[in-house]
Design a protein around this motif. Sequence first.
Motif, PDB file in Angstrom:
ATOM      1  N   THR A 298      52.415 -40.883  34.302  1.00  0.00           N
ATOM      2  CA  THR A 298      52.858 -42.220  33.923  1.00  0.00           C
ATOM      3  C   THR A 298      52.431 -43.250  34.959  1.00  0.00           C
ATOM      4  OG1 THR A 298      54.775 -41.300  32.754  1.00  0.00           O
ATOM      5  CG2 THR A 298      54.874 -43.631  33.368  1.00  0.00           C
ATOM      6  N   ALA A 299      52.572 -42.911  36.236  1.00  0.00           N
ATOM      7  CA  ALA A 299      52.187 -43.838  37.311  1.00  0.00           C
ATOM      8  C   ALA A 299      50.709 -44.197  37.218  1.00  0.00           C
ATOM      9  CB  ALA A 299      52.509 -43.215  38.668  1.00  0.00           C
ATOM     10  N   LEU A 300      49.857 -43.203  37.050  1.00  0.00           N
ATOM     11  CA  LEU A 300      48.411 -43.448  36.976  1.00  0.00           C
ATOM     12  C   LEU A 300      48.040 -44.145  35.669  1.00  0.00           C
ATOM     13  CD1 LEU A 300      45.578 -43.076  38.142  1.00  0.00           C
ATOM     14  CD2 LEU A 300      45.531 -40.795  37.085  1.00  0.00           C
ATOM     15  N   PHE A 301      48.593 -43.695  34.567  1.00  0.00           N
ATOM     16  CA  PHE A 301      48.294 -44.241  33.241  1.00  0.00           C
ATOM     17  C   PHE A 301      48.622 -45.734  33.177  1.00  0.00           C
ATOM     18  CE2 PHE A 301      49.771 -45.079  28.857  1.00  0.00           C
ATOM     19  CZ  PHE A 301      48.628 -44.721  28.146  1.00  0.00           C
ATOM     20  N   ILE A 321      56.367 -49.755  35.169  1.00  0.00           N
ATOM     21  CA  ILE A 321      56.215 -48.416  34.599  1.00  0.00           C
ATOM     22  C   ILE A 321      55.577 -47.480  35.620  1.00  0.00           C
ATOM     23  CG2 ILE A 321      55.084 -47.070  32.784  1.00  0.00           C
ATOM     24  CD1 ILE A 321      55.244 -49.560  30.999  1.00  0.00           C
ATOM     25  N   SER A 322      54.551 -47.977  36.297  1.00  0.00           N
ATOM     26  CA  SER A 322      53.863 -47.162  37.296  1.00  0.00           C
ATOM     27  C   SER A 322      54.784 -46.808  38.461  1.00  0.00           C
ATOM     28  CB  SER A 322      52.631 -47.922  37.802  1.00  0.00           C
ATOM     29  OG  SER A 322      51.895 -47.147  38.712  1.00  0.00           O
ATOM     30  N   GLN A 323      55.555 -47.782  38.943  1.00  0.00           N
ATOM     31  CA  GLN A 323      56.448 -47.516  40.073  1.00  0.00           C
ATOM     32  C   GLN A 323      57.595 -46.585  39.677  1.00  0.00           C
ATOM     33  OE1 GLN A 323      55.683 -48.687  43.299  1.00  0.00           O
ATOM     34  NE2 GLN A 323      53.826 -49.090  42.113  1.00  0.00           N
ATOM     35  N   LEU A 324      58.057 -46.691  38.451  1.00  0.00           N
ATOM     36  CA  LEU A 324      59.058 -45.735  37.965  1.00  0.00           C
ATOM     37  C   LEU A 324      58.475 -44.326  37.917  1.00  0.00           C
ATOM     38  CD1 LEU A 324      60.567 -47.893  35.081  1.00  0.00           C
ATOM     39  CD2 LEU A 324      61.771 -47.180  37.145  1.00  0.00           C
ATOM     40  N   GLY A 325      57.186 -44.244  37.580  1.00  0.00           N
ATOM     41  CA  GLY A 325      56.513 -42.942  37.642  1.00  0.00           C
ATOM     42  C   GLY A 325      56.523 -42.372  39.047  1.00  0.00           C
ATOM     43  N   LEU A 422      46.939 -36.590  45.234  1.00  0.00           N
ATOM     44  CA  LEU A 422      45.727 -37.349  44.952  1.00  0.00           C
ATOM     45  C   LEU A 422      45.958 -38.354  43.827  1.00  0.00           C
ATOM     46  CD1 LEU A 422      43.032 -34.532  45.245  1.00  0.00           C
ATOM     47  CD2 LEU A 422      43.563 -36.341  46.898  1.00  0.00           C
ATOM     48  N   ILE A 423      46.718 -37.950  42.801  1.00  0.00           N
ATOM     49  CA  ILE A 423      47.052 -38.886  41.725  1.00  0.00           C
ATOM     50  C   ILE A 423      47.838 -40.060  42.286  1.00  0.00           C
ATOM     51  CG2 ILE A 423      48.441 -39.176  39.635  1.00  0.00           C
ATOM     52  CD1 ILE A 423      47.711 -36.307  38.877  1.00  0.00           C
ATOM     53  N   ALA A 424      48.777 -39.774  43.177  1.00  0.00           N
ATOM     54  CA  ALA A 424      49.591 -40.841  43.768  1.00  0.00           C
ATOM     55  C   ALA A 424      48.745 -41.783  44.613  1.00  0.00           C
ATOM     56  CB  ALA A 424      50.718 -40.229  44.609  1.00  0.00           C
ATOM     57  N   VAL A 425      47.758 -41.250  45.336  1.00  0.00           N
ATOM     58  CA  VAL A 425      46.883 -42.087  46.169  1.00  0.00           C
ATOM     59  C   VAL A 425      46.007 -42.976  45.293  1.00  0.00           C
ATOM     60  CG1 VAL A 425      44.944 -42.056  47.782  1.00  0.00           C
ATOM     61  CG2 VAL A 425      46.890 -40.537  48.139  1.00  0.00           C
ATOM     62  N   VAL A 426      45.435 -42.422  44.238  1.00  0.00           N
ATOM     63  CA  VAL A 426      44.628 -43.230  43.317  1.00  0.00           C
ATOM     64  C   VAL A 426      45.483 -44.326  42.690  1.00  0.00           C
ATOM     65  CG1 VAL A 426      43.298 -43.185  41.177  1.00  0.00           C
ATOM     66  CG2 VAL A 426      43.012 -41.356  42.851  1.00  0.00           C
ATOM     67  N   THR A 427      46.704 -43.987  42.334  1.00  0.00           N
ATOM     68  CA  THR A 427      47.619 -44.989  41.782  1.00  0.00           C
ATOM     69  C   THR A 427      47.909 -46.087  42.793  1.00  0.00           C
ATOM     70  OG1 THR A 427      48.654 -43.300  40.390  1.00  0.00           O
ATOM     71  CG2 THR A 427      49.892 -45.333  40.739  1.00  0.00           C
ATOM     72  N   ALA A 428      48.067 -45.711  44.060  1.00  0.00           N
ATOM     73  CA  ALA A 428      48.302 -46.708  45.108  1.00  0.00           C
ATOM     74  C   ALA A 428      47.109 -47.659  45.233  1.00  0.00           C
ATOM     75  CB  ALA A 428      48.570 -46.013  46.440  1.00  0.00           C
ATOM     76  N   PHE A 429      45.899 -47.125  45.128  1.00  0.00           N
ATOM     77  CA  PHE A 429      44.700 -47.968  45.169  1.00  0.00           C
ATOM     78  C   PHE A 429      44.699 -48.951  44.006  1.00  0.00           C
ATOM     79  CE2 PHE A 429      40.425 -48.810  43.625  1.00  0.00           C
ATOM     80  CZ  PHE A 429      39.794 -49.311  44.755  1.00  0.00           C
ATOM     81  N   THR A 504      46.228 -43.204  55.530  1.00  0.00           N
ATOM     82  CA  THR A 504      45.396 -43.125  54.331  1.00  0.00           C
ATOM     83  C   THR A 504      45.807 -44.174  53.306  1.00  0.00           C
ATOM     84  OG1 THR A 504      45.090 -40.746  54.671  1.00  0.00           O
ATOM     85  CG2 THR A 504      44.625 -41.612  52.473  1.00  0.00           C
ATOM     86  N   SER A 505      47.123 -44.300  53.069  1.00  0.00           N
ATOM     87  CA  SER A 505      47.606 -45.258  52.067  1.00  0.00           C
ATOM     88  C   SER A 505      47.313 -46.696  52.494  1.00  0.00           C
ATOM     89  CB  SER A 505      49.099 -45.070  51.828  1.00  0.00           C
ATOM     90  OG  SER A 505      49.858 -45.461  52.952  1.00  0.00           O
ATOM     91  N   MET A 506      47.444 -46.988  53.797  1.00  0.00           N
ATOM     92  CA  MET A 506      47.118 -48.342  54.279  1.00  0.00           C
ATOM     93  C   MET A 506      45.636 -48.647  54.059  1.00  0.00           C
ATOM     94  SD  MET A 506      49.264 -49.143  57.748  1.00  0.00           S
ATOM     95  CE  MET A 506      48.907 -47.595  58.554  1.00  0.00           C
ATOM     96  N   LEU A 507      44.781 -47.690  54.404  1.00  0.00           N
ATOM     97  CA  LEU A 507      43.348 -47.880  54.237  1.00  0.00           C
ATOM     98  C   LEU A 507      43.005 -48.105  52.769  1.00  0.00           C
ATOM     99  CD1 LEU A 507      40.473 -47.865  55.392  1.00  0.00           C
ATOM    100  CD2 LEU A 507      40.473 -45.363  55.095  1.00  0.00           C
ATOM    101  N   VAL A 508      43.608 -47.304  51.895  1.00  0.00           N
ATOM    102  CA  VAL A 508      43.375 -47.429  50.458  1.00  0.00           C
ATOM    103  C   VAL A 508      43.801 -48.810  49.969  1.00  0.00           C
ATOM    104  CG1 VAL A 508      44.283 -46.653  48.235  1.00  0.00           C
ATOM    105  CG2 VAL A 508      43.430 -44.979  49.871  1.00  0.00           C
ATOM    106  N   ALA A 509      44.964 -49.273  50.426  1.00  0.00           N
ATOM    107  CA  ALA A 509      45.461 -50.579  49.996  1.00  0.00           C
ATOM    108  C   ALA A 509      44.561 -51.708  50.479  1.00  0.00           C
ATOM    109  CB  ALA A 509      46.887 -50.785  50.511  1.00  0.00           C
ATOM    110  N   VAL A 510      44.121 -51.646  51.729  1.00  0.00           N
ATOM    111  CA  VAL A 510      43.253 -52.695  52.279  1.00  0.00           C
ATOM    112  C   VAL A 510      41.920 -52.731  51.532  1.00  0.00           C
ATOM    113  CG1 VAL A 510      41.941 -53.387  54.321  1.00  0.00           C
ATOM    114  CG2 VAL A 510      44.334 -52.689  54.545  1.00  0.00           C
ATOM    115  N   VAL A 511      41.341 -51.566  51.262  1.00  0.00           N
ATOM    116  CA  VAL A 511      40.083 -51.511  50.522  1.00  0.00           C
ATOM    117  C   VAL A 511      40.259 -52.096  49.128  1.00  0.00           C
ATOM    118  CG1 VAL A 511      38.383 -49.952  49.488  1.00  0.00           C
ATOM    119  CG2 VAL A 511      39.168 -49.565  51.826  1.00  0.00           C
ATOM    120  N   ALA A 512      41.372 -51.773  48.465  1.00  0.00           N
ATOM    121  CA  ALA A 512      41.624 -52.283  47.117  1.00  0.00           C
ATOM    122  C   ALA A 512      41.764 -53.807  47.122  1.00  0.00           C
ATOM    123  CB  ALA A 512      42.887 -51.637  46.544  1.00  0.00           C
TER     124      ALA A 512
END
Length: 635
Positions: A298-301, A321-325, A422-429, A504-512
């Motif tokens: 649900t988070a990724l979708f 919806i994503s954050q509830l996931g 990995l799904i959670a990291v992609v969702t964070a991006f 990792t999550s900070m780097l992903v967020a900054v890149v996004a």
Amino acid sequence: MMSSYALAHAWLIPLLPAIAFLLGGTLLRRIPYAAAWTAIIASTGSLLLALGVAGGMADGRITMAQPLIYKASWFSVPGLSADMGVYLDPLTAMMLCVVTLVSLLVQIYSLGYMAGDPGFARFYSFLSLFAASMLGLVIAANFIQMYVFWELVGLCSYLLIGYYFHKVSAREAAKKAFMTTRIGDFGLLLGILLLQLIFGTLDFAKLGLAIPAYVAQEGSALLTVVALLIFIGPVGKSGQFPLHVWLPDAMEGPTPVSALIHAATMVVAGVYLIARAYVLFHTLPAALTVIAWVGAFTALFAAVIAVTQREMKRILAYSTISQLGYMMLALGVGSLTASMFHLMTHAFFKALMFLAAGSVLHALHDTADIFKMGGLRRQMPFTFAAMAVGVIAIAGIPPFAGFYSKDEILAAAYAVSTPLYLIAVVTAFLTAFYMARLLFVAFFGEPKPENHAHESGPAMLLPLLVLGTLSVIGGYLGHAAGFGHWIYFGEAHTAPVNWLVAGTSMLVAVVAIALAWSIYGAGVIKPYQVRDRLELLYQLSYHKFYIDEAYAWLNRHIVNGFGRLLAWVDIHLVDGLVNLLASTVRASGAVLRRTETGQLQHYALVFFGAALVILLWITYAGHSLAMAWIGGGVR
């Protein structure tokens, strides 16, 4: 003293807004601002009592393992008895503070947003009932009490989503929300009934003792089915796939309603239910696995869909919806602490962003498309700052609130399952990307000539200030206070920051965010170029993977088709059989009626005919008997 009084009178917390609802809907219906201030005063009282309850946890005598429970007999029938009670522990205290604070700020904000609305008193009455229902759900001591308030929360969502009932879209959205969540509620009800049949009680404290013993003796197969049935309820209420379709349409209600639904009431009710009944789910690995994967998907979708949406509130809806996931994922991997921590911080920054969006829509007269905005940071600097804080917080940039809570979820997933992590990291991006897209498109660039935006009034800006402050420091304060020391399952713990996961999550967020700026801010990459390269994925995302169309097709061809089949069976078979029996009786009656004429001559003729028939039969029988006797004599 205040804490002792609040603990003993916690039942007043939902009662005060309930009284405000009754007064606002009756005596004060024609005095709008009196109804509004009655609701605000009641919510203020509930907030003070909630803070007193939280203060009562400070000495450590009331814990997750040793709650304070007040109960009184509600009803008793053969096979079922239920109490009406108050269940107080740190989880309850946190939820009471979040719900009362957000409700109060939404009501203050609505003084400006809903000013002049013809249904002003009715709106505040519904807000008060919504808050009362959610608070009653939070303090419930058993499943049946919780279910009553659970249904009241659903009713309130119907009333507030369809508040502008003169609009067809609002009416349809209200019905969609009500009917979709009813599917989940039916599963929840079945699960509750099975719990009663198995254990003979629905009391949370008693179930906490009975469930582990039952699993040890009888195994987990039956209880896994029960847990999954109960989980269907939160799938509907908390907008998890595939029952998420009502949540984006709920934007048809006034924006303050959206903030209340998404931050502190209806959608978090499902997450809270699982947390409250975690003694059931924690003993069932199969159920937890289902919860984790449903939450992760649900988070990724929802994040993929949010990337292409154009309406500001709809982007925020898919973000919810994503954050509830995320919260469901945390519960599924065994971290009640991370889930509840994110529920709290999410309430702050999501309410902030929805109220900031309401400020924009109020200034632009409901222009919802972010691509029809632009340059609003100069015209609405305070609102821009509030939205920016919310975007940074949800992206997980330290030291903002979302960094601490989201990274706890990532760390919990990292410790359990690499695919889920990995799904959670992609969702964070994706989350950081689409939220930055919203901010850059709506607030940067050149102002549109047709937009004459202006900053909102003090009543709307004060809640933004409070929520913005909490969105900045709320996560750090929770982490520093040892959130896991107070709200946990099993043993109290305070997890240190996993800097590998956090980095990792900070780097992903900054890149996004940088990617979003290069596309929608600096214009280095043209949006249409990206769209053309990913045309198929873009169309799927923009049209929400055609889930609504699939449901419409299913309803039109399968549900309606099955209904037409049943109608044919009813008319031609059931009614046909009944009509055949009726026709037979009617025809028999018509025949018999001809023999009952009331004429003496007719009766005499019948008697004469009958006598003649009997005489002929006797003559024929006697002749046959004589012939047989003669024939026998000859032989």
